[in-house]
Design a protein around this motif. Structure first.
Motif, PDB file in Angstrom:
ATOM      1  N   SER A 131       0.814  -1.214   0.000  1.00 15.44           N
ATOM      2  CA  SER A 131       0.000   0.000   0.000  1.00 15.44           C
ATOM      3  C   SER A 131       0.848   1.264   0.000  1.00 15.44           C
ATOM      4  CB  SER A 131      -0.938   0.001   1.219  1.00 15.44           C
ATOM      5  OG  SER A 131      -1.833  -1.096   1.159  1.00 15.44           O
ATOM      6  N   HIS A 132       1.911   1.275   0.811  1.00 17.33           N
ATOM      7  CA  HIS A 132       2.774   2.454   0.909  1.00 17.33           C
ATOM      8  C   HIS A 132       3.415   2.772  -0.445  1.00 17.33           C
ATOM      9  CE1 HIS A 132       5.402   5.391   2.812  1.00 17.33           C
ATOM     10  NE2 HIS A 132       6.413   4.847   2.158  1.00 17.33           N
ATOM     11  N   THR A 133       3.928   1.756  -1.122  1.00 18.88           N
ATOM     12  CA  THR A 133       4.561   1.961  -2.423  1.00 18.88           C
ATOM     13  C   THR A 133       3.549   2.421  -3.464  1.00 18.88           C
ATOM     14  OG1 THR A 133       6.234   0.288  -1.927  1.00 18.88           O
ATOM     15  CG2 THR A 133       5.931   0.876  -4.239  1.00 18.88           C
ATOM     16  N   GLN A 134       2.347   1.863  -3.414  1.00 21.44           N
ATOM     17  CA  GLN A 134       1.313   2.298  -4.360  1.00 21.44           C
ATOM     18  C   GLN A 134       1.013   3.782  -4.200  1.00 21.44           C
ATOM     19  OE1 GLN A 134      -2.215  -0.095  -5.193  1.00 21.44           O
ATOM     20  NE2 GLN A 134      -1.326  -1.763  -3.982  1.00 21.44           N
ATOM     21  N   PHE A 147      -5.058  -0.375  -5.663  1.00 20.51           N
ATOM     22  CA  PHE A 147      -6.037  -1.039  -4.795  1.00 20.51           C
ATOM     23  C   PHE A 147      -5.288  -1.455  -3.543  1.00 20.51           C
ATOM     24  CE2 PHE A 147      -8.003  -1.116  -8.876  1.00 20.51           C
ATOM     25  CZ  PHE A 147      -9.342  -0.923  -8.597  1.00 20.51           C
ATOM     26  N   LEU A 148      -5.578  -0.766  -2.452  1.00 24.65           N
ATOM     27  CA  LEU A 148      -4.709  -0.846  -1.279  1.00 24.65           C
ATOM     28  C   LEU A 148      -5.485  -0.739   0.015  1.00 24.65           C
ATOM     29  CD1 LEU A 148      -4.480   2.455  -0.551  1.00 24.65           C
ATOM     30  CD2 LEU A 148      -3.062   2.374  -2.577  1.00 24.65           C
ATOM     31  N   THR A 149      -4.751  -0.915   1.101  1.00 30.63           N
ATOM     32  CA  THR A 149      -5.337  -0.867   2.432  1.00 30.63           C
ATOM     33  C   THR A 149      -5.451   0.576   2.903  1.00 30.63           C
ATOM     34  OG1 THR A 149      -4.327  -3.004   2.952  1.00 30.63           O
ATOM     35  CG2 THR A 149      -5.107  -1.674   4.810  1.00 30.63           C
ATOM     36  N   ASN A 269     -10.527  -1.588   5.536  1.00 31.69           N
ATOM     37  CA  ASN A 269     -11.043  -1.007   4.310  1.00 31.69           C
ATOM     38  C   ASN A 269     -10.087  -1.263   3.145  1.00 31.69           C
ATOM     39  OD1 ASN A 269     -13.288   0.066   5.598  1.00 31.69           O
ATOM     40  ND2 ASN A 269     -12.272   2.000   6.056  1.00 31.69           N
ATOM     41  N   LEU A 270     -10.633  -1.829   2.083  1.00 30.77           N
ATOM     42  CA  LEU A 270      -9.888  -1.938   0.828  1.00 30.77           C
ATOM     43  C   LEU A 270     -10.360  -0.786  -0.051  1.00 30.77           C
ATOM     44  CD1 LEU A 270      -7.965  -3.517  -1.056  1.00 30.77           C
ATOM     45  CD2 LEU A 270      -9.972  -4.775  -1.856  1.00 30.77           C
ATOM     46  N   GLU A 271      -9.405   0.001  -0.552  1.00 32.97           N
ATOM     47  CA  GLU A 271      -9.770   1.210  -1.282  1.00 32.97           C
ATOM     48  C   GLU A 271      -9.170   1.241  -2.682  1.00 32.97           C
ATOM     49  OE1 GLU A 271     -10.108   4.884   0.663  1.00 32.97           O
ATOM     50  OE2 GLU A 271      -9.629   4.108   2.668  1.00 32.97           O
TER      51      GLU A 271
END
Length: 296
Positions: A131-134, A147-149, A269-271
């Motif tokens: 998630s951080h890298t995205q 699509f991340l936390t 939550n998946l966002e």
């Protein structure tokens, strides 16, 4: 050799009508202007395109050959125009999407299928990233969608919750707690946990620790692994238990048990996330195809 576009256009209409007056009426251009344009074209080519006589106008052999090639060129240009329009609208091209294990084991496959069904000419490339890298790569324009936390706290990133998942306990099939229909979180205080590694699972681990601390304990981590399947594999090997979001998991393991957490009101939550100034028009098409709000 360069030809005036208008001269070519006039030639095509005269060749279709084989009559200068009818061509003039169709083009809404004075007949002398059309005649001059055809003459200029013939002078450039150094040959006659039409036989002109009292009986009417006919294409010469050279004119017939030139007409066929001009028609082909016109079709190519029209096709190029349509492709350019479709590309500008995001209907062709490429979409680079980042995803986490939670996304690919949850609703992402369905979202991808929806989009591909509606826009099959857009190439989708998937890259697995934490998630951080995205978030970093969305900021830098290196990926189009993530699509991340959650939670996401960035003024330049739009986002939308696409799934809220409660937590489940994943444990070895013959674990004593697997006999229960539900497991209270407090019952896991003395268990050893298998979790994702700190680098790629940092968003989730932070939330998981907070969740457990509220229940009065900090997870005792016995093993860490990079992917969902490797985590579940270690659980199956009785290296520990784990907590995981309750997605429709895309696996058929027979050596683990999955039980809901009793009386839990915690969710992960998946966002979906995208840059507010995203330049790739396919981003809007993807969001629209999946009824994801364009603003957050």
């Amino acid at each position: 050799m360069r030809y005036l576009k208008s001269n070519i256009h006039y030639f095509l209409v005269v060749a279709e009508e084989l009559h200068f007056r009818r061509a003039s009426e169709k083009l809404h251009v004075a007949q002398p202007a059309i005649s001059r344009a055809i003459q200029q074209l013939e002078d450039q080519l150094g040959l006659s395109l039409f036989d002109r006589s009292n009986r009417g106008v006919a294409l010469t052999a050279a004119g017939q050959a030139f007409y066929a090639e001009c028609q082909a060129a016109a079709r190519i240009m029209e096709n190029a125009k349509l492709k350019a329009i479709r590309s500008a609208n995001g209907e062709t091209g490429q979409l680079l999407i980042g995803y986490t294990d939670f996304a690919i084991n949850g609703p992402l496959p369905r979202l991808l299928a929806n989009f591909h069904h509606q826009h099959p000419d857009v190439t989708i490339d998937l890259v697995r990233k934490d998630s951080h890298t995205q978030l970093e790569e969305l900021e830098q324009g290196k990926i189009d969608l993530g699509f991340l936390t959650g939670p996401i706290k960035s003024s330049s990133i739009s986002h939308h919750i696409i799934h809220r998942a409660s937590y489940v306990v994943v444990l070895p099939l013959d674990h004593e707690l697997s006999k229960l229909d539900e497991i209270s979180l407090e019952m896991l205080a003395e268990e050893e946990f298998v979790l994702g590694d700190n680098n790629t699972w940092r968003h989730f681990i932070l939330q998981l620790n907070t969740y457990c601390i509220k229940a009065g304990f900090t997870p005792k981590i016995s093993r860490q692994a990079p992917t969902t399947e490797s985590i579940f594999g270690l659980v199956a090997a009785k290296m520990g238990i784990t907590l995981y979001p309750d997605f429709d998991l895309n696996h058929n393991r027979k050596d683990i048990a999955i039980r809901p957490v009793k009386n839990s009101h915690a969710y992960m939550n998946l966002e979906a996330a995208w840059h507010k100034q995203a330049s790739n028009p396919a981003v809007s098409l993807f969001l629209s195809a999946n009824q994801i709000q364009l603003t957050a």
